[in-house]
Motif scaffolding. Structure first.
Motif, short mmCIF file in Angstrom:
data_model
loop_
_atom_site.label_atom_id
_atom_site.label_comp_id
_atom_site.label_asym_id
_atom_site.label_seq_id
_atom_site.Cartn_x
_atom_site.Cartn_y
_atom_site.Cartn_z
N TYR A 1 64.94 23.75 15.87
CA TYR A 1 63.88 22.58 15.25
C TYR A 1 63.97 21.14 15.57
N ASN A 2 63.08 20.55 15.74
CA ASN A 2 63.08 19.14 15.75
C ASN A 2 61.99 18.48 14.56
N GLU A 3 62.34 17.32 14.16
CA GLU A 3 61.75 16.58 12.94
C GLU A 3 61.52 15.25 13.23
N VAL A 4 60.13 14.89 13.01
CA VAL A 4 59.48 13.51 13.06
C VAL A 4 58.87 12.83 11.83
N LYS A 5 59.20 12.00 11.25
CA LYS A 5 58.62 11.35 10.05
C LYS A 5 57.35 10.48 10.47
N VAL A 6 56.53 11.00 9.81
CA VAL A 6 54.99 10.25 10.11
C VAL A 6 54.63 9.55 8.84
N TRP B 1 54.89 12.09 5.50
CA TRP B 1 54.91 13.43 6.12
C TRP B 1 56.39 13.87 6.94
N VAL B 2 56.82 14.97 7.26
CA VAL B 2 57.65 15.20 8.14
C VAL B 2 56.99 16.26 9.05
N ILE B 3 56.93 16.12 10.39
CA ILE B 3 56.45 17.16 11.32
C ILE B 3 57.88 17.92 11.80
N TYR B 4 57.67 19.30 11.72
CA TYR B 4 58.77 20.23 12.10
C TYR B 4 58.30 21.00 13.33
N ARG B 5 59.06 20.70 14.47
CA ARG B 5 58.54 21.78 15.62
C ARG B 5 59.68 22.57 15.72
N PHE B 6 59.25 23.92 15.14
CA PHE B 6 60.09 24.92 15.29
C PHE B 6 60.13 25.99 16.56
N GLY B 7 61.10 26.43 17.07
CA GLY B 7 61.12 27.22 18.18
C GLY B 7 62.59 27.93 18.04
N HIS B 8 62.52 28.67 19.35
CA HIS B 8 64.00 29.47 19.25
C HIS B 8 64.54 29.39 20.69
N THR B 9 65.71 29.47 20.87
CA THR B 9 66.40 29.50 22.13
C THR B 9 67.44 30.63 22.02
N THR B 10 68.26 30.81 23.01
CA THR B 10 69.24 31.79 23.02
C THR B 10 70.38 31.11 22.09
N SER B 11 71.07 32.19 21.37
CA SER B 11 72.29 31.69 20.44
C SER B 11 73.39 31.33 21.35
N GLY B 12 73.34 32.00 22.65
CA GLY B 12 74.38 31.74 23.69
C GLY B 12 75.69 32.57 23.16
#
Length: 833
Positions: A152-157, A243-254
Motif C-alpha cells: 500500500y501507499n498512503e497520502v495524508k490530505v 484524512w489518509v488515503i490508502y492505495r492498496f494493491g498486491h505484487t509478487t511476494s518474490g
C-alpha cells in the motif's frame, strides 16, 4: 458454495474411509508369523534420493538403484537440488557436466534412465514436484501466478476541499519474502535476492480514505476506487477533517523455491489461486508425461510435496470474493488493518484477522491440496506429502494426500519428532494404516560421517513406538563418479549418510532386515490404543521402555523397545490373560515361547531384560502352555576368552598397511602409531585359529560368540561358515550346533568403522582441493572441482585417499574409537532353571 464444499469433503471421507477399512481387514487376515518371517513389499523402507545439481550420471544412477535393491529398499523419491547445501543452495564451480540443469532436456534424459532402471529392478520411483525441496514452483511461474503480498501507499490530505492528487503505486522492498537466504552468483553473496517483478508487477485492490488518526469506524471509511484513474490520479471532494488515503494493491511476494540450482530457481506458485495451482500441476504432469510417460503408473508412481517452508501469503487475486462467500461479509473496510489501523473496534479488527486467517486455511485446503489431489489422480500418480507446518488445518488436508509422510530428526543423538505426533493422530483419525516418516534427518552436529547402525537403532525404535511403520531415509545421495571417489557427493551439511559409498553399507543390510521385520508387524492388524495396555514396573537399570500395540481377531502384538543406550530390566504387565507370551526378536528373526510369566488382575506379567537399545515383539496368539522348567533369558557360562594375538588385514586402497598386521592384543586403531591404521576407515579382517578343548557333550550346543566391544559393525565367519552380522547389543551371535571343533577352529571377523577417521587423516596432508566455509559454522564445501579430478590424473597430495563435496573436519578433529576391542568370548547358554 460452503455447503457444496462440505458435502464433497464428506463424500471423500466416506469413500476414502471405506477403502482404508477394506485394506485394514485384508491386513488383519494375514498371519503375523508369515509377515514377520517374510516381510511384504510394503514393509521395505525407501529413501529420499538427492540429485545434487549438475553432478549426475547414468552409470551412477544404475549403481545407486542396484545397491538399494540389493540392500532391501524398494522406493526412491528424487529431489533435484543445488550442487551442495550450505545450508542454503550452493554452487561448485568447474562441474564436469555443467549442461545438466534441473528440468531441462539433459536432466530429463537422466530421469527417464532412472525410471527405466527402476522398472527393470521392480522398484518404485517418484520425485519432488519441482527443482528443489521447497515447495511448489519453478521458472514457469510468472509473477501473476506467484505467491502474492498486499502492499500500500498512503497520502495524508486535508478535508472540506476538492482533492486533486496522484496516488502513486506502492513501493516495496525489492528483496523477496523467501524464508531463507541463498547464494546469489550474480552478487557472490548469501542473501535474499532482489526480485525485479516486485517493482514491475502490480495490481490494484482498492483506494480507501480513512480518518487520519485513531480507530476508524466502518461507516467513516470511504471507498474511492472508482474515482481513481488508471495512472493513480484522484479527483475527490473530501469531507471536513484530516484524512489518509490508502492505495492498496498486491505484487509478487518474490518467494523463491529452494535450494535449487540458480539457473533452475523460480517463483513459488500462488497456492490460493486455482489458476496458479492448476498451471503448476499441469506443467509438472505435462513434463512428466512428455519425458517419461511410458513409465507412469508402473515404475514412476508418485509426486512429492515436502514439509512446508514457503511462508504465509496474505493475498490472492480472488481473495475478496472468496472471503465474502466464506465469511459472509466484505473485507474491503478492513484492508486498512494491513496498514496497522484498527477498524470498527479492537474486537472487530481481531475478528477480521481470525476470519482472514481461516479463509487462507480454507483456500489451502480447497485449492492447493484439492487441485493437487485431482490432477495427480487423473494422471495415475500418487500424491505423496508431508502435510504439516503450513497455513492450513492438518485434519482438513490429510484426506487429500494419497501417502502421508511425517518426520523425525537425530537431534543431539536423540529421537526428535517434527510434527510427528499430530500427523500420526490425524492419520489414525482418517483410518490410514501405513504411516511413513522421513527418518533420521540430521544436522552437522550429529551426522558427519560418524553415524553407525547401533547409534541409529534407538531413535528408529522410538519412531516405531510413536506410530511410524515405514521408514523413508533422509538421505541417499546420487553418486555419479567412479567408485574410487569416496565418500563422494553429499547433500552438503544435511542428513544422515545413508549412501552406497558408506563404509558400512554392505553389512548394514542387517539393519535393513531388522527394519523390514519391524515394519511388517507394525503394519499388520490394527492399532490398539487400549489405555494402560502395557505397564513397566519394578524397573532396574537405566532402560527407557516405550511400546506400541497392534491386534487383529484374537492375536495381540506388542513392540517393546528400550530407547536408551544403556541396559535395564522390568516386570512388564500386558493387559492380556489366558495366552502364551512369545518373544519374537526382530534383529535375528528368532521366535520362542516365554515360559516364565504369571497372571494377576487381568494382566500377564513378564520379567524382561533389555540390553542397550534392545527391542522385542511380545506376541499373544495361542492358549497358554503348561509352564516348562525353562527360563525366559538363559544364564550364560563363559567357556573361553580368545585372547592373545590376532592377524588383521586392512585395505591398502584406503591407506591401510599393504600386508597383514599382527595385533598382540585387541586395541583401538586410533591408538596405533602407524598412520595407515590410526586414520583408517573401512573394513579390516581379524583372523585367529584356536582350539576348544573345553567342549563336551553338555556344552556343545547353545553356543555364542560374544564380540565384546565393537567399533562399529562386524561380520562373523567360523570355520568358513558365515554366521551373520553383529551391529547392535547384545554384541553376540549364535554358533550353529556342531560347527565348533575341539581343535583348529578358524574365526574371521570383518570389522567396519566410519569414514570420519580417514577424512581427518587426510587433513594431516597438504591440501589439493579448495574449500569455502559453510554458512552455519558447520564445515566447508568444495569451491570447485580440482583439475586432477577433472582430468583423472593422480592427485597431487599423495597421502590423501578420500574425495567428497563437504568437509566437516580439520586436522585437529578428534578421532573416533575404531576396531574390534573385545574381549571375544565363547559363551554357553543354559535354557534350564
Amino acid at each position: 458454495m460452503i455447503k457444496l464444499i462440505h458435502i464433497q469433503l464428506f463424500l471423500f471421507f466416506v469413500i476414502f474411509g471405506c477403502t482404508l477399512n477394506v485394506e485394514a481387514q485384508v491386513s488383519a487376515t494375514n498371519n503375523p508369523e508369515q509377515v514377520f518371517l517374510n516381510p511384504p513389499e510394503s514393509a521395505k523402507p525407501g529413501v529420499l534420493w538427492m540429485w545434487m545439481g549438475s553432478n549426475l550420471s547414468k552409470s551412477g544412477i544404475t549403481k545407486d538403484l542396484e545397491a538399494l535393491k540389493k540392500e532391501g529398499f524398494n522406493r526412491t523419491t528424487m529431489f533435484s537440488l543445488a550442487d551442495v547445501t550450505t545450508p542454503w543452495a550452493g554452487e561448485i564451480n568447474k562441474s564436469p557436466t555443467p549442461e545438466i540443469i534441473s528440468w531441462t532436456e539433459p536432466w530429463w534424459d537422466l530421469v527417464k534412465h532412472a525410471a527405466s532402471e527402476s522398472k527393470r529392478l521392480g522398484m518404485d520411483f517418484g520425485m519432488f514436484n519441482g527443482p528443489s525441496y521447497e515447495s511448489s514452483g519453478g521458472l514457469w511461474i510468472t509473477p501473476e501466478l506467484s505467491m502474492q503480498e498486499i502492499c500500500y501507499n498512503e497520502v495524508k490530505v486535508k478535508g472540506n476541499t476538492h482533492v486533486s492528487i496522484n496516488i502513486g503505486k506502492p513501493k516495496v522492498n525489492p528483496r523477496g519474502k523467501s524464508p531463507f537466504p541463498m547464494y546469489n552468483p550474480e552478487t557472490n553473496l548469501v542473501e535474499k535476492p532482489e526480485i525485479k517483478a516486485r517493482n514491475t508487477y502490480y495490481k490494484d485492490i482498492a483506494l480507501l480514505a480513512l480518518p487520519a488518526s485513531g480507530i476508524a469506524p466502518k461507516d467513516k471509511i470511504i471507498d474511492l476506487t472508482s474515482k481513481m484513474q488508471a495512472d493513480g490520479q484522484l479527483e475527490w471532494d473530501a469531507p471536513a477533517g484530516d484524512w489518509v488515503i490508502y492505495r492498496f494493491g498486491h505484487t509478487t511476494s518474490g518467494t523463491l523455491i529452494q535450494p535449487s540450482q540458480w539457473k533452475a530457481t523460480g517463483l513459488e506458485c500462488d497456492k490460493m489461486s486455482e489458476e496458479a495451482v492448476a498451471f503448476h500441476l499441469n506443467h509438472v504432469v505435462g513434463e512428466i508425461k512428455k519425458h517419461i510417460g511410458e513409465f507412469v503408473g508402473s515404475s514412476f508412481t508418485h509426486v512429492h510435496f515436502d514439509s512446508y517452508e514457503a511462508g504465509e501469503p496474505n493475498w490472492t487475486p480472488k481473495m475478496r470474493s472468496e472471503f465474502s462467500s466464506r465469511r459472509g461479509y466484505d473485507l474491503l473496510p478492513y484492508l486498512a488493518s494491513f496498514a496497522k489501523r484498527t477498524i470498527g473496534s479492537k474486537q472487530d479488527s481481531l475478528k477480521f484477522r481470525e476470519d482472514f486467517s481461516a479463509t487462507i486455511k480454507d483456500l489451502y485446503r480447497d485449492v492447493y491440496f484439492a487441485i493437487i489431489a485431482k490432477k495427480l489422480k487423473a494422471a495415475n500418480l500418487t500424491f505423496l506429502a508431508e502435510p504439516y507446518g503450513g497455513p492450513w488445518r492438518q485434519d482438513d488436508v490429510m484426506p487429500y494426500v494419497g501417502k502421508v509422510m511425517t518426520e523425525f530428526w537425530t537431534h543431539k543423538g536423540k529421537y526428535s519428532p517434527y510434527e510427528l505426533d499430530p500427523t500420526v493422530a490425524a492419520l489414525r483419525k482418517s483410518g490410514q494404516n501405513i504411516i511413513e516418516a522421513e527418518g533420521f534427518t540430521g544436522d552437522p552436529t550429529d551426522s558427519k560421517w560418524d553415524e553407525t547402525p547401533a547409534w541409529l537403532k534407538s531413535m528408529g525404535d522410538a519412531a516405531f513406538c510413536a506410530g511410524v511403520n515405514r521408514l523413508i531415509l533422509h538421505r541417499f545421495v546420487q553418486q555419479p563418479w567412479d567408485d574410487k571417489y569416496k565418500p563422494g557427493a553429499t547433500m552438503g551439511q544435511w542428513g544422515t549418510h545413508f549412501d552406497r559409498t558408506q563404509t558400512w553399507w554392505e553389512p548394514g543390510k542387517a539393519m535393513v532386515e531388522y527394519w523390514k521385520r519391524c515394519q511388517a508387524l507394525l503394519q499388520w492388524g490394527n492399532i490398539n490404543d487400549t489405555k494402560d495396555d502395557f505397564i513397566a514396573i519394578e524397573q532396574t537399570g537405566n532402560a527407557d521402555l516405550k511400546h506400541i500395540h497392534r491386534s487383529a481377531a484374537d492375536v495381540d502384538v506388542f513392540f517393546v523397545a528400550n530407547t536408551n543406550r544403556s541396559s535395564g530390566a522390568a516386570k512388564c504387565s500386558f493387559k492380556i490373560i489366558g495366552k502364551q507370551p512369545e518373544l519374537w526378536n526382530p534383529v535375528t528373526g528368532e521366535m520362542k515361547d516365554l515360559p516364565q510369566f504369571d497372571e494377576q488382575n487381568g494382566a500377564t506379567n513378564i520379567q524382561l531384560n533389555f540390553e542397550d537399545s534392545q527391542s522385542f515383539f511380545i506376541v499373544f496368539r495361542k492358549t497358554a502352555a503348561k509352564k516348562l522348567d525353562a527360563v525366559n533369558f538363559p544364564a550364560t557360562q563363559l567357556l573361553a576368552t580368545l585372547d592373545g594375538s590376532w592377524d588383521v588385514k586392512f585395505d591398502a586402497v584406503w591407506g591401510g598397511p599393504k600386508k597383514p598386521v599382527r595385533f598382540s592384543t585387541l586395541t583401538d586403531w586410533t591408538k596405533n602409531e602407524e598412520k595407515g591404521i590410526k586414520y583408517y576407515s573401512g573394513t579390516a579382517l581379524y583372523t585367529k585359529v584356536f582350539n576348544a578343548s573345553y567342549l563336551n557333550l553338555q556344552n556343545n550346543k547353545n553356543l555364542l560368540i560374544d564380540l565384546g566391544t565393537v567399533k562399529h559393525i562386524a561380520s562373523v565367519k567360523l570355520n568358513n561358515v558365515e554366521l551373520g552380522v553383529v551391529w547392535t547389543a547384545p554384541w553376540s551371535i549364535k554358533i550353529p550346533d556342531g560347527l565348533l571343533k575341539k581343535t583348529n577352529n578358524k574365526i574371521e571377523i570383518a570389522v567396519t568403522n566410519v569414514w570420519a577417521n580417514r577424512l581427518i587423516g587426510d587433513e594431516q596432508e597438504p591440501a589439493d582441493m579448495e574449500w569455502l566455509p559453510g554458512h552455519m559454522n558447520s564445515g566447508s564445501f568444495l569451491k570447485e572441482f580440482p583439475d586432477w579430478f577433472l582430468n583423472n590424473t593422480p592427485r597431487p597430495s599423495k597421502g590423501r585417499f578420500t574425495f567428497t563435496t563437504w568437509n566437516y573436519f580439520t586436522k585437529d578433529s578428534p578421532l573416533i574409537s575404531s576396531g574390534l576391542l573385545g574381549p571375544v568370548k565363547i559363551i554357553h547358554s543354559a535354557n534350564k532353571l
